[in-house]
Design a protein around this motif. Sequence first.
Motif, PDB file in Angstrom:
ATOM      1  N   ALA A 135       0.831  -1.205   0.000  1.00 33.82           N
ATOM      2  CA  ALA A 135       0.000   0.000   0.000  1.00 33.82           C
ATOM      3  C   ALA A 135       0.862   1.251   0.000  1.00 33.82           C
ATOM      4  CB  ALA A 135      -0.924  -0.007   1.220  1.00 33.82           C
ATOM      5  N   LEU A 136       1.947   1.241   0.797  1.00 33.81           N
ATOM      6  CA  LEU A 136       2.847   2.389   0.858  1.00 33.81           C
ATOM      7  C   LEU A 136       3.594   2.576  -0.466  1.00 33.81           C
ATOM      8  CD1 LEU A 136       4.255   4.654   2.402  1.00 33.81           C
ATOM      9  CD2 LEU A 136       5.840   2.954   3.323  1.00 33.81           C
ATOM     10  N   ALA A 137       4.121   1.479  -1.013  1.00 28.19           N
ATOM     11  CA  ALA A 137       4.850   1.550  -2.287  1.00 28.19           C
ATOM     12  C   ALA A 137       3.932   2.009  -3.413  1.00 28.19           C
ATOM     13  CB  ALA A 137       5.450   0.186  -2.614  1.00 28.19           C
ATOM     14  N   LYS A 138       2.711   1.512  -3.398  1.00 19.60           N
ATOM     15  CA  LYS A 138       1.723   1.894  -4.414  1.00 19.60           C
ATOM     16  C   LYS A 138       1.434   3.402  -4.358  1.00 19.60           C
ATOM     17  CE  LYS A 138      -2.523   0.791  -3.787  1.00 19.60           C
ATOM     18  NZ  LYS A 138      -3.754   0.010  -3.534  1.00 19.60           N
ATOM     19  N   TYR A 139       1.352   3.933  -3.158  1.00 14.54           N
ATOM     20  CA  TYR A 139       1.095   5.368  -3.000  1.00 14.54           C
ATOM     21  C   TYR A 139       2.282   6.195  -3.500  1.00 14.54           C
ATOM     22  CZ  TYR A 139       0.277   9.872  -0.751  1.00 14.54           C
ATOM     23  OH  TYR A 139       0.108  11.218  -0.516  1.00 14.54           O
ATOM     24  N   LEU A 140       3.489   5.745  -3.166  1.00  9.88           N
ATOM     25  CA  LEU A 140       4.690   6.485  -3.568  1.00  9.88           C
ATOM     26  C   LEU A 140       4.915   6.475  -5.075  1.00  9.88           C
ATOM     27  CD1 LEU A 140       7.139   5.304  -0.750  1.00  9.88           C
ATOM     28  CD2 LEU A 140       5.968   7.511  -0.908  1.00  9.88           C
ATOM     29  N   LEU A 141       4.429   5.428  -5.742  1.00 17.87           N
ATOM     30  CA  LEU A 141       4.640   5.280  -7.185  1.00 17.87           C
ATOM     31  C   LEU A 141       3.430   5.716  -8.020  1.00 17.87           C
ATOM     32  CD1 LEU A 141       6.306   1.734  -7.159  1.00 17.87           C
ATOM     33  CD2 LEU A 141       7.479   3.921  -7.453  1.00 17.87           C
ATOM     34  N   ARG A 142       2.408   6.258  -7.371  1.00 19.26           N
ATOM     35  CA  ARG A 142       1.126   6.512  -8.041  1.00 19.26           C
ATOM     36  C   ARG A 142       1.233   7.495  -9.203  1.00 19.26           C
ATOM     37  NH1 ARG A 142       1.716   9.833  -3.968  1.00 19.26           N
ATOM     38  NH2 ARG A 142       0.753  11.907  -3.885  1.00 19.26           N
ATOM     39  N   ASN A 143       2.182   8.429  -9.129  1.00 14.97           N
ATOM     40  CA  ASN A 143       2.277   9.462 -10.165  1.00 14.97           C
ATOM     41  C   ASN A 143       3.326   9.165 -11.234  1.00 14.97           C
ATOM     42  OD1 ASN A 143       0.263  11.076  -9.000  1.00 14.97           O
ATOM     43  ND2 ASN A 143       1.733  11.979  -7.564  1.00 14.97           N
ATOM     44  N   GLU A 144       3.962   8.011 -11.133  1.00 14.43           N
ATOM     45  CA  GLU A 144       4.989   7.656 -12.114  1.00 14.43           C
ATOM     46  C   GLU A 144       4.382   6.812 -13.233  1.00 14.43           C
ATOM     47  OE1 GLU A 144       8.699   6.232 -10.701  1.00 14.43           O
ATOM     48  OE2 GLU A 144       8.619   7.381  -8.831  1.00 14.43           O
ATOM     49  N   ALA A 145       4.292   7.399 -14.420  1.00 16.33           N
ATOM     50  CA  ALA A 145       3.648   6.731 -15.557  1.00 16.33           C
ATOM     51  C   ALA A 145       4.351   5.423 -15.935  1.00 16.33           C
ATOM     52  CB  ALA A 145       3.609   7.673 -16.750  1.00 16.33           C
ATOM     53  N   LYS A 146       5.678   5.404 -15.776  1.00 22.88           N
ATOM     54  CA  LYS A 146       6.445   4.219 -16.166  1.00 22.88           C
ATOM     55  C   LYS A 146       6.233   3.046 -15.217  1.00 22.88           C
ATOM     56  CE  LYS A 146      10.159   6.925 -18.304  1.00 22.88           C
ATOM     57  NZ  LYS A 146      11.620   7.238 -18.285  1.00 22.88           N
ATOM     58  N   ARG A 147       5.644   3.334 -14.051  1.00 24.76           N
ATOM     59  CA  ARG A 147       5.486   2.298 -13.025  1.00 24.76           C
ATOM     60  C   ARG A 147       4.052   1.781 -12.919  1.00 24.76           C
ATOM     61  NH1 ARG A 147      10.602   0.760 -11.198  1.00 24.76           N
ATOM     62  NH2 ARG A 147      11.942   2.616 -11.031  1.00 24.76           N
ATOM     63  N   LYS A 148       3.224   2.074 -13.915  1.00 24.75           N
ATOM     64  CA  LYS A 148       1.815   1.677 -13.835  1.00 24.75           C
ATOM     65  C   LYS A 148       1.645   0.165 -13.726  1.00 24.75           C
ATOM     66  CE  LYS A 148      -0.493   5.604 -16.036  1.00 24.75           C
ATOM     67  NZ  LYS A 148      -1.364   6.052 -17.157  1.00 24.75           N
ATOM     68  N   GLU A 149       2.449  -0.570 -14.463  1.00 26.33           N
ATOM     69  CA  GLU A 149       2.357  -2.031 -14.427  1.00 26.33           C
ATOM     70  C   GLU A 149       2.764  -2.549 -13.046  1.00 26.33           C
ATOM     71  OE1 GLU A 149       1.007  -5.401 -16.016  1.00 26.33           O
ATOM     72  OE2 GLU A 149       1.061  -3.468 -17.079  1.00 26.33           O
ATOM     73  N   LEU A 150       3.815  -1.945 -12.485  1.00 26.18           N
ATOM     74  CA  LEU A 150       4.258  -2.342 -11.152  1.00 26.18           C
ATOM     75  C   LEU A 150       3.205  -2.014 -10.104  1.00 26.18           C
ATOM     76  CD1 LEU A 150       6.403  -3.356  -9.178  1.00 26.18           C
ATOM     77  CD2 LEU A 150       7.414  -1.048  -9.204  1.00 26.18           C
ATOM     78  N   VAL A 151       2.552  -0.858 -10.243  1.00 25.49           N
ATOM     79  CA  VAL A 151       1.495  -0.461  -9.312  1.00 25.49           C
ATOM     80  C   VAL A 151       0.343  -1.464  -9.347  1.00 25.49           C
ATOM     81  CG1 VAL A 151      -0.282   1.289  -8.840  1.00 25.49           C
ATOM     82  CG2 VAL A 151       2.074   1.992  -9.342  1.00 25.49           C
ATOM     83  N   LYS A 152      -0.006  -1.940 -10.544  1.00 27.44           N
ATOM     84  CA  LYS A 152      -1.065  -2.947 -10.668  1.00 27.44           C
ATOM     85  C   LYS A 152      -0.687  -4.244  -9.966  1.00 27.44           C
ATOM     86  CE  LYS A 152      -3.041  -1.344 -15.058  1.00 27.44           C
ATOM     87  NZ  LYS A 152      -3.270  -1.673 -16.491  1.00 27.44           N
TER      88      LYS A 152
END
Length: 246
Positions: A26-43
Amino acid sequence: METFISFTNQSQGRDRIFRATQYACALAKYLLRNEAKRKELVKKLQFLESNMSSGRKLFRLGNTVNSIHAAKSTLHIFDPVLCFCLTFANLNRALYFICDNLLWARSIGLIQDIDKECWSLNSTRFYFLSLVMNLTRDVYVIIQLMVQKSRDRHFQQKVDQHLNESPDVACVIVPQLDAFLFLLLESLRNEPSVALDTVKNVCDLFIPLDKLGIYQTNAGVVGFCGLVSSLLGILSVLRPSLKIKP
């Protein structure tokens, strides 16, 4: 290695690992939420977080009985404040687990005709009340420790020595406040289990406060507090001496 095996063999230990992973995601997802290149990782993080949450619900199926048994045990505590706080906390925890079990049964299709939002809200309320009672117990124990410490003549000498060695601090901070903080820190230093439990409960409190809308923060704060609380919980399981009693 033996400590790790013993830890993972406990259902409480596995739940702590799942919980730490859930809130770390949950914390990592929040920190990466605005990075377009990390969308797959966020999913992927969101998927892992969801799986950890579902797994924890399965681990908690028998916890209602444990909480009721704990409430029966705390009824026999001689101290009336501790008796009330711990019994009320355990009863609310049992009600929280009942709601949680019903929500789990609905999620896998065993039960259909229950309002998910209503039961989820009730679950959070019971969890919140349980935490409030546990924090009340922590404050009560801390006050007792401070009163006991303040009556110690040797400690009175340490306070005077501390104030004399820190005249600049004493001028900036009200001497009584400085002495109070010194007393608090010295009391908790001798009882790390109380300090650990207090920090853990304070961190946990942010989760229901946010869900109930009492004090809304964001997913990052909730994730961070949940992760810290989970790590402290793992520490208390690994080292039973750091688990507050009763």
